[in-house]
Motif scaffolding. Structure first.
Motif, PDB file in Angstrom:
ATOM      1  N   ARG A 146       1.074  -1.439   0.237  1.00  0.00           N
ATOM      2  CA  ARG A 146      -0.094  -0.069   0.059  1.00  0.00           C
ATOM      3  C   ARG A 146       1.241   1.395   0.208  1.00  0.00           C
ATOM      4  O   ARG A 146       2.434   1.258  -0.061  1.00  0.00           O
ATOM      5  CB  ARG A 146      -1.023   0.053   0.973  1.00  0.00           C
ATOM      6  CG  ARG A 146      -0.335   0.473   2.439  1.00  0.00           C
ATOM      7  CD  ARG A 146      -1.180   0.866   3.712  1.00  0.00           C
ATOM      8  NE  ARG A 146      -1.580   2.295   3.455  1.00  0.00           N
ATOM      9  CZ  ARG A 146      -2.482   2.868   3.530  1.00  0.00           C
ATOM     10  NH1 ARG A 146      -3.509   2.114   4.817  1.00  0.00           N
ATOM     11  NH2 ARG A 146      -3.684   3.395   3.515  1.00  0.00           N
ATOM     12  N   LEU A 161      -3.316  -0.832  -4.074  1.00  0.00           N
ATOM     13  CA  LEU A 161      -3.896  -1.312  -5.372  1.00  0.00           C
ATOM     14  C   LEU A 161      -3.465  -3.184  -4.924  1.00  0.00           C
ATOM     15  O   LEU A 161      -4.351  -3.668  -5.853  1.00  0.00           O
ATOM     16  CB  LEU A 161      -2.840  -0.979  -5.996  1.00  0.00           C
ATOM     17  CG  LEU A 161      -2.314   0.867  -7.254  1.00  0.00           C
ATOM     18  CD1 LEU A 161      -1.027   0.817  -7.544  1.00  0.00           C
ATOM     19  CD2 LEU A 161      -2.741   1.155  -7.340  1.00  0.00           C
ATOM     20  N   GLU A 183      -9.571  10.854  -7.470  1.00  0.00           N
ATOM     21  CA  GLU A 183      -9.718  10.171  -9.032  1.00  0.00           C
ATOM     22  C   GLU A 183     -11.507   9.554  -9.286  1.00  0.00           C
ATOM     23  O   GLU A 183     -11.480   9.203 -10.019  1.00  0.00           O
ATOM     24  CB  GLU A 183      -8.768   8.468  -8.537  1.00  0.00           C
ATOM     25  CG  GLU A 183      -7.480   9.247  -8.799  1.00  0.00           C
ATOM     26  CD  GLU A 183      -6.812   7.497  -7.993  1.00  0.00           C
ATOM     27  OE1 GLU A 183      -7.202   6.649  -8.813  1.00  0.00           O
ATOM     28  OE2 GLU A 183      -5.228   7.959  -8.095  1.00  0.00           O
ATOM     29  N   TYR A 231     -12.701   6.544  -7.911  1.00  0.00           N
ATOM     30  CA  TYR A 231     -12.230   5.297  -8.265  1.00  0.00           C
ATOM     31  C   TYR A 231     -13.454   3.945  -8.022  1.00  0.00           C
ATOM     32  O   TYR A 231     -14.667   3.361  -8.706  1.00  0.00           O
ATOM     33  CB  TYR A 231     -11.569   4.600  -9.100  1.00  0.00           C
ATOM     34  CG  TYR A 231     -10.832   3.734  -9.059  1.00  0.00           C
ATOM     35  CD1 TYR A 231     -11.210   4.051 -11.062  1.00  0.00           C
ATOM     36  CD2 TYR A 231     -10.031   2.997  -9.463  1.00  0.00           C
ATOM     37  CE1 TYR A 231     -10.941   2.850 -11.825  1.00  0.00           C
ATOM     38  CE2 TYR A 231      -9.579   1.919 -10.411  1.00  0.00           C
ATOM     39  CZ  TYR A 231      -9.628   1.701 -12.040  1.00  0.00           C
ATOM     40  OH  TYR A 231      -9.938   1.049 -12.808  1.00  0.00           O
ATOM     41  N   TRP A 232     -13.155   4.049  -6.465  1.00  0.00           N
ATOM     42  CA  TRP A 232     -14.018   3.796  -5.637  1.00  0.00           C
ATOM     43  C   TRP A 232     -14.288   4.139  -4.149  1.00  0.00           C
ATOM     44  O   TRP A 232     -14.735   3.449  -3.204  1.00  0.00           O
ATOM     45  CB  TRP A 232     -12.596   2.320  -5.050  1.00  0.00           C
ATOM     46  CG  TRP A 232     -12.304   1.049  -6.192  1.00  0.00           C
ATOM     47  CD1 TRP A 232     -11.121   1.338  -6.988  1.00  0.00           C
ATOM     48  CD2 TRP A 232     -12.814   0.101  -6.627  1.00  0.00           C
ATOM     49  NE1 TRP A 232     -11.316  -0.077  -7.743  1.00  0.00           N
ATOM     50  CE2 TRP A 232     -12.357  -0.496  -7.521  1.00  0.00           C
ATOM     51  CE3 TRP A 232     -14.257  -0.950  -5.654  1.00  0.00           C
ATOM     52  CZ2 TRP A 232     -12.854  -1.917  -8.000  1.00  0.00           C
ATOM     53  CZ3 TRP A 232     -14.692  -2.167  -6.490  1.00  0.00           C
ATOM     54  CH2 TRP A 232     -14.059  -2.635  -7.781  1.00  0.00           C
ATOM     55  N   ASP A 235      -8.476  -0.017  -5.085  1.00  0.00           N
ATOM     56  CA  ASP A 235      -7.291   1.469  -5.761  1.00  0.00           C
ATOM     57  C   ASP A 235      -7.718   2.241  -4.224  1.00  0.00           C
ATOM     58  O   ASP A 235      -6.751   2.089  -3.470  1.00  0.00           O
ATOM     59  CB  ASP A 235      -7.212   1.523  -6.779  1.00  0.00           C
ATOM     60  CG  ASP A 235      -7.138   0.347  -7.430  1.00  0.00           C
ATOM     61  OD1 ASP A 235      -7.257  -0.543  -8.040  1.00  0.00           O
ATOM     62  OD2 ASP A 235      -6.666   0.615  -8.773  1.00  0.00           O
ATOM     63  N   ASP A 236      -8.509   3.399  -4.592  1.00  0.00           N
ATOM     64  CA  ASP A 236      -8.493   4.407  -3.562  1.00  0.00           C
ATOM     65  C   ASP A 236      -9.091   4.310  -2.923  1.00  0.00           C
ATOM     66  O   ASP A 236      -9.559   5.792  -2.556  1.00  0.00           O
ATOM     67  CB  ASP A 236      -8.234   5.324  -5.025  1.00  0.00           C
ATOM     68  CG  ASP A 236      -9.809   5.782  -5.248  1.00  0.00           C
ATOM     69  OD1 ASP A 236     -10.672   4.780  -5.314  1.00  0.00           O
ATOM     70  OD2 ASP A 236     -10.052   7.151  -5.956  1.00  0.00           O
ATOM     71  N   TYR A 237     -10.288   3.744  -2.430  1.00  0.00           N
ATOM     72  CA  TYR A 237     -10.610   3.655  -1.554  1.00  0.00           C
ATOM     73  C   TYR A 237      -9.965   3.755  -0.032  1.00  0.00           C
ATOM     74  O   TYR A 237      -8.633   3.542  -0.217  1.00  0.00           O
ATOM     75  CB  TYR A 237     -11.385   1.759  -1.286  1.00  0.00           C
ATOM     76  CG  TYR A 237     -12.657   1.772  -0.289  1.00  0.00           C
ATOM     77  CD1 TYR A 237     -13.954   1.636  -0.922  1.00  0.00           C
ATOM     78  CD2 TYR A 237     -12.270   1.357   1.575  1.00  0.00           C
ATOM     79  CE1 TYR A 237     -15.127   1.056   0.631  1.00  0.00           C
ATOM     80  CE2 TYR A 237     -13.733   1.171   1.701  1.00  0.00           C
ATOM     81  CZ  TYR A 237     -14.607   1.548   1.285  1.00  0.00           C
ATOM     82  OH  TYR A 237     -15.904   1.259   2.000  1.00  0.00           O
ATOM     83  N   THR A 284      -2.484   6.521  -0.162  1.00  0.00           N
ATOM     84  CA  THR A 284      -3.116   7.553  -0.799  1.00  0.00           C
ATOM     85  C   THR A 284      -4.535   5.454  -1.045  1.00  0.00           C
ATOM     86  O   THR A 284      -5.740   5.614  -2.026  1.00  0.00           O
ATOM     87  CB  THR A 284      -3.364   8.058  -1.594  1.00  0.00           C
ATOM     88  OG1 THR A 284      -2.177   7.790  -2.729  1.00  0.00           O
ATOM     89  CG2 THR A 284      -2.675   9.334  -1.368  1.00  0.00           C
ATOM     90  N   HIS A 285      -3.421   4.811  -1.469  1.00  0.00           N
ATOM     91  CA  HIS A 285      -3.754   3.555  -2.335  1.00  0.00           C
ATOM     92  C   HIS A 285      -3.504   2.566  -1.824  1.00  0.00           C
ATOM     93  O   HIS A 285      -2.380   2.336  -0.977  1.00  0.00           O
ATOM     94  CB  HIS A 285      -3.598   3.520  -4.139  1.00  0.00           C
ATOM     95  CG  HIS A 285      -3.836   5.057  -4.768  1.00  0.00           C
ATOM     96  ND1 HIS A 285      -3.673   6.515  -4.823  1.00  0.00           N
ATOM     97  CD2 HIS A 285      -4.749   4.822  -5.803  1.00  0.00           C
ATOM     98  CE1 HIS A 285      -4.301   6.814  -5.535  1.00  0.00           C
ATOM     99  NE2 HIS A 285      -5.477   5.858  -5.774  1.00  0.00           N
TER     100      HIS A 285
END
Length: 721
Positions: A518, A524, A666, A668-669, A529-531, A521-522
């Protein structure tokens, strides 16, 4: 399945006339295994043939300056999609190229790919003008190259001959009433660069165009000037055939295998074969999924096309990968820093895999592949197993599989440099094991049918074909058992987190887990990813989603051990599953918030809950670790149904609307609705709806409504495209 069934299976296999070494089905030797291109065929054989299609418009030189080839270079293309693809024998793809004023249909069909031999295939390229009032000229290039450094092609007229795969020839057939401008080139290129189709095409044209530029004469029309050189170099290993058309056109390319007994095709045979496969596909699609009673013909077509995208996205990759195997000190927190990588090449390796995106991610992704296998297995269990076996061969001696499979120079060309390196301590959600689960279920179904067939018969007198099929299926699973044990133990060893060090109390002393790899911030490696996670990373973190994944993994291994008759192992996996399920509540349940949460550690070395209402909070329910009558299940269902947080008319959001990070950065999540996760939630709701307990009615109502919302959402999106 009981262990008694496993004993019965062993007896049945002992009398099978054919063993697990039965000759394998080779109908997947050739396929559209270059999904990173708009269209490309190759076999599952390293250092052999690759083919590809490229095109540009010749209405003027500006249009001819952009050669279409890679699926990532699709500016001006409205869509490209497989209308049909069965994963084995045929496919029909439609490409709407608005900029060049054409709709292209690229079809392929195979025959004679059995008995251990590659067979014939045919490719049909059809161009239809979109707007008859506008100019329409298209120049197409179909190329064949060999990655075998010793290969050399020969030309007889326009017919190509080579020795790869036991010998082959390639020929072209023009349909009646067409008079294209024809050209070709046969070149010797580095064997590891045959995939660079556009470079070789444009490189062949460049000297002629440069000479025209120097001459300062008036240039001829682009359709005349932008032509291959009609030249053939000695020992050529790369051949391209160019056809330039005005208006509508259709032509066929046929590859004839010297090893096949199948008669050579003509265009009429290709047409008949494509129509026959389409009819068979439609019938099988209905038989497998039974959609016609609930959906309109247009909606069934959407479903067929969505499924065809998955099968048409299967690729074969071969080459080295980049791995950083420097030892990592794990007594402290090691944060992932892509700029600090020191990779070494390893391999070469091979992989047959579905791909998440032909445009952006044309390579193997570990946790995406588990979802792919669920769908492919429902259509073709043997094909799904072939993909799983290919992934299994990548498990190293320590039990690790890289989460991204970036094999070879062509695959690396699609990936930014910092993301190319893989790390042997980094995991991904263990969804691949679902492929094993699906095959176990297929074996159980075969067992039930075979056992029913021998009831009342003295001895084990199953039909010969049934016994052979069961023996083969059992043998394939048995061959996978040891590497998957190794892979499971790698997860337990490398992703284990700390419990006692931070004064945490749990029933099982060792069942706590933390994602490695990790950053601030991420994460992956989690796939999310960005949860949101702890703002300050700490070695003492425990992650609720990984904890649930490990329970799901243990359950799958228990099922596999049971069907293979490994009784002691099945007991061990069952105990681990029970301990993980108990610890999910002991470690991750926050009674005050009514949520499952991650754990982290404060600066004063005290443990605390790191709570972010969203997918992570639902994982213990999603992966069915909770008892049907538990208070935690009730609270999880209430969070799921809360319209101010996760519930929406389109599906379940990844993060609560009330969260301060909802929709940020982002994004994203952080609020997006992810269909694979919603699929897992549907499965869990259906499970709890059928389990006796206080929450069955709530689970059933949520299941019905969520399923309706997801189907409606997908169909509405399809209707706009």
């Amino acid at each position: 399945m009981t262990l008694g069934w496993a004993v019965w299976l062993l007896g049945l296999c002992a009398v099978a006339v054919v063993t697990a070494a039965t000759e394998s089905n080779t109908s997947t030797v050739w396929g559209t295994y270059r999904p990173q291109l708009f269209f490309g065929l190759r076999p599952q054989v390293p250092r052999s043939l690759v083919t590809g299609l490229a095109w540009f418009s010749t209405v003027d030189y500006e249009h001819a300056s952009v050669l279409r080839h890679s699926a990532s270079d699709n500016e001006g293309i409205d869509s490209f999609k497989w209308l049909y693809h069965d994963g084995r024998n045929f496919g029909i793809q439609e490409i709407t190229d608005r900029k060049y004023n054409y709709r292209l249909e690229t079809s392929f069909v195979k025959a004679g790919h059995d008995h251990g031999r590659p067979g014939h295939w045919a490719v049909r390229v059809r161009g239809t003008v979109l707007d008859e009032s506008q100019p329409a000229e298209l120049s197409t290039f179909f190329y064949v190259g060999s990655e075998n450094s010793e290969a050399a092609f020969t030309l007889q007229g326009e017919q190509l001959h080579g020795t790869d795969l036991g010998g082959f020839s390639v020929r072209t057939h023009e349909h009646l009433g067409q008079a294209p401008i024809k050209a070709f080139t046969a070149k010797r290129v580095p064997s590891d660069k045959v995939w660079r189709g556009t470079d070789h095409i444009l490189g062949d044209m460049r000297p002629h165009l440069q000479a025209m530029a120097r001459s300062q004469e008036t240039w001829p029309p682009a359709a005349e000037a932008m032509q291959l050189t009609n030249s053939s170099e000695a020992n050529a290993n790369w051949y391209a055939l160019q056809r330039t058309y005005r208006g509508n056109f259709t032509y066929d390319i046929m590859l004839d295998s010297a090893l096949s007994d199948q008669d050579r095709w003509d265009s009429d045979a290709v047409t008949a074969a494509l129509e026959q496969h389409k009819r068979a596909y439609d019938a099988r699609f209905e038989q497998k999924f039974a959609l016609s009673e609930s959906f309109t013909p247009k909606q069934v077509a959407y479903a067929r096309e969505i499924f065809a995208q998955l099968l048409g996205g299967i690729g074969y990759y071969h080459g080295t990968c980049l791995v950083d195997r420097r030892p990592a000190e794990d007594n402290g927190l090691v944060l992932h820093n892509m700029d600090d990588a020191q990779p070494q090449e390893e391999g070469p390796y091979s992989l047959l895999t579905a791909t998440p995106s032909r445009t952006f991610f044309p390579r193997g992704f570990y946790w995406d592949e588990g979802f792919h296998l669920l769908q492919i297995g429902a259509w073709d269990a043997e094909l799904s197993m072939e993909l799983l076996e290919s992934w299994t061969r990548l498990i190293d001696d320590n039990g690790w599989i890289a989460r991204e499979q970036i094999l070879g120079e062509e695959a690396r060309s699609q990936v930014p440099g910092p993301f190319q390196t893989q790390y042997p301590l980094y995991a991904n959600p263990p969804t691949l094991v679902w492929g094993l689960e699906a095959y176990v279920r297929a074996l159980e179904a075969q067992l039930a049918a075979a056992q029913e067939g021998v009831e009342g018969v003295d001895g084990l007198a199953a039909p010969e074909a049934d016994a052979a099929a069961l023996s083969r299926m059992y043998g394939r699973l048995q061959a996978l058992y040891e590497p998957w044990q190794r892979h499971y133990e790698w997860f337990r060893r490398t992703q284990r987190g700390q419990i006692r060090q931070w004064d945490r109390h749990a029933t099982a002393r060792h069942e706590g887990y933390r994602w490695r790899g990790r950053s601030y911030t991420h994460v992956l490696t989690s796939g999310l990813d960005d949860y949101p996670r702890a703002a300050t990373p700490h070695v003492g973190e425990l992650h609720a989603d990984l904890h649930a994944w490990m329970g799901s993994f243990a359950r799958s291994m228990q099922q596999l051990a049971q069907v293979l008759g490994h009784a002691d192992d099945a007991l061990d996996y069952g105990e681990q599953l029970e301990d993980i399920a108990t610890n999910a509540v002991d470690l991750h349940w926050n009674e005050k918030e009514g949520l499952f949460c991650d754990l982290s550690v404060r600066s004063d070395d005290t443990s605390y809950f790191e709570c972010h209402a969203g997918y992570v909070s639902l994982f213990p329910m999603m992966l069915r670790l909770l008892p049907a009558d538990s208070a935690q299940l009730g609270a999880s269902l209430r969070l799921l149904r809360d319209e101010t947080q996760l519930w929406s008319p389109y599906g379940i959001r990844s993060l609560s609307q009330r969260h301060p990070l909802f929709g940020t950065d982002e994004d994203y999540w952080r609020g997006a609705i992810w269909l694979p996760i919603n699929y897992l939630l549907l499965g869990a709701l259906r499970h709890y709806a059928t389990e006796p307990g206080a929450h069955a009615a709530d689970a059933r109502a949520a299941y019905v409504e969520l399923r309706k919302n997801l189907v409606k959402t997908v169909l509405e999106v399809c209707a706009t495209r």
